[in-house]
Design a protein around this motif. Sequence first.
Motif, PDB file in Angstrom:
ATOM      1  N   SER A   4       9.085   5.461  -9.932  1.00  0.00           N
ATOM      2  CA  SER A   4       7.662   6.080  -9.516  1.00  0.00           C
ATOM      3  C   SER A   4       7.551   7.434 -10.662  1.00  0.00           C
ATOM      4  O   SER A   4       8.669   8.182 -10.829  1.00  0.00           O
ATOM      5  N   THR A  55       5.639   3.450 -12.697  1.00  0.00           N
ATOM      6  CA  THR A  55       4.249   3.387 -11.955  1.00  0.00           C
ATOM      7  C   THR A  55       3.816   4.763 -11.441  1.00  0.00           C
ATOM      8  O   THR A  55       4.723   5.422 -10.898  1.00  0.00           O
ATOM      9  N   THR A  57       2.500   7.173  -9.130  1.00  0.00           N
ATOM     10  CA  THR A  57       2.049   7.039  -7.721  1.00  0.00           C
ATOM     11  C   THR A  57       1.304   8.430  -7.229  1.00  0.00           C
ATOM     12  O   THR A  57       0.960   8.412  -6.182  1.00  0.00           O
ATOM     13  N   SER A  58       1.136   9.205  -8.152  1.00  0.00           N
ATOM     14  CA  SER A  58       0.457  10.532  -7.955  1.00  0.00           C
ATOM     15  C   SER A  58      -0.137  11.319  -9.228  1.00  0.00           C
ATOM     16  O   SER A  58       0.508  11.035 -10.148  1.00  0.00           O
ATOM     17  N   ALA A  88      -0.506   2.833  -9.302  1.00  0.00           N
ATOM     18  CA  ALA A  88      -0.601   2.156  -8.266  1.00  0.00           C
ATOM     19  C   ALA A  88      -2.100   2.328  -7.507  1.00  0.00           C
ATOM     20  O   ALA A  88      -2.760   3.401  -7.837  1.00  0.00           O
ATOM     21  N   ALA A  91      -2.260   5.193  -5.047  1.00  0.00           N
ATOM     22  CA  ALA A  91      -1.671   6.414  -5.796  1.00  0.00           C
ATOM     23  C   ALA A  91      -2.464   7.649  -5.209  1.00  0.00           C
ATOM     24  O   ALA A  91      -3.693   7.619  -4.731  1.00  0.00           O
TER      25      ALA A  91
END
Length: 379
Positions: A4, A55, A57-58, A88, A91
């Motif tokens: 992440s 990935t 995610t934020s 994502a 996200a």
Amino acid sequence: MIKSLGIYIHVPFCKQKCVYCDFYSLPRREEDMDAYVSALERQLSQFSPLAAECTVTSVYFGGGTPSYLGPDRLCRLLRKVRTSFHTAYVAEITLEANPDSASEVQDLTALRRAGFNRLSLGMQSADDGELKALGRVHTMAQTRAAVEAARKAGFDNLSLDLIYGLPGQTPERWRDNLAAAVELNPEHLSCYGLKAEPGTPLYDRRETLPGDEAQADMYLETVETLESRGWQQYEISSFARPGRESRHNLKYWSRQEYLGFGPGAHSYFQGRRFAWSRDLGAFLAGTPSLSEDQTLSRRDTVEEYLMLRLRLTRGLHPDHFEGLFGLDFSPFLPFLERCEAAGYAVRREGAWRLTPRGFLVSNQIIGELLDISRALNLN
């Protein structure tokens, strides 16, 4: 295993520099905005291959005042993030905004449709006199209008920033500010004690700030009020409805990886912490340099873990510490037990957590734990 990753994009532009601001922000530089977006796009492309196994995610657009870029530039940057990094579908994508630049439903709807799903508004105070004294360019009426516009645009994850301990602020006035924020019913609230940073205009009149004891009382009342109204404290200054904690900011405090883009932005990636110099000119010219660059040692990692975990209400879990570092946690127990006896810490569900009163003296507590950690064999 897919890792992440968080992405932070720094936007240094603002209408007016606040008297307390120590961040890298530049007022009245609208003519540089288009070139800045292009420079950010280049930097995003450069780092994309390094994060091929991650990935996102934020994503967090901070500043400065990112909303001053306008929806077209912001949507363009978010598209670039998504084409450069595996992002994502769920996200968390946050935009910081000043209320005066976030009141158009049409603009906010465009941002929401582009993928922004969390809005953080710099309310700071509900008192127009306090706002003016801070150098803020908005009014409380504009804050209310921005909240209303955000809801109409479909934002269901809204955060408000508040500052307590303002020059000459009384407990009653802070109580009124907090009540006004509660009435707006955001999903998240960040409440910060004002600090006079050297080099800011506020520093020259720091004697007008409420004393430490008065600020402490404001803080403790804030914790009690918000928790009684359904906002759970999860970090020293952060409160959220259940499940609405800032996922991006939790990356910072949980030592998860993130990449920062733009002058002044910080990163933690592949065991290394680095920051870009606060130099807009060099960034626009494509020649940014690093102001910080550190590969963390094992001791650095242990000390960071102790410091950051005690910012969170989840606290320090001995089993997690021992499993992560292969170290015995017991040397910390006598001091933590003294903190517990003094009302500064509690032991709950196997973890040591600071109480609200403990958060008020967290620097001293963390300093003592770091001293203890330096006696450990970390070779």
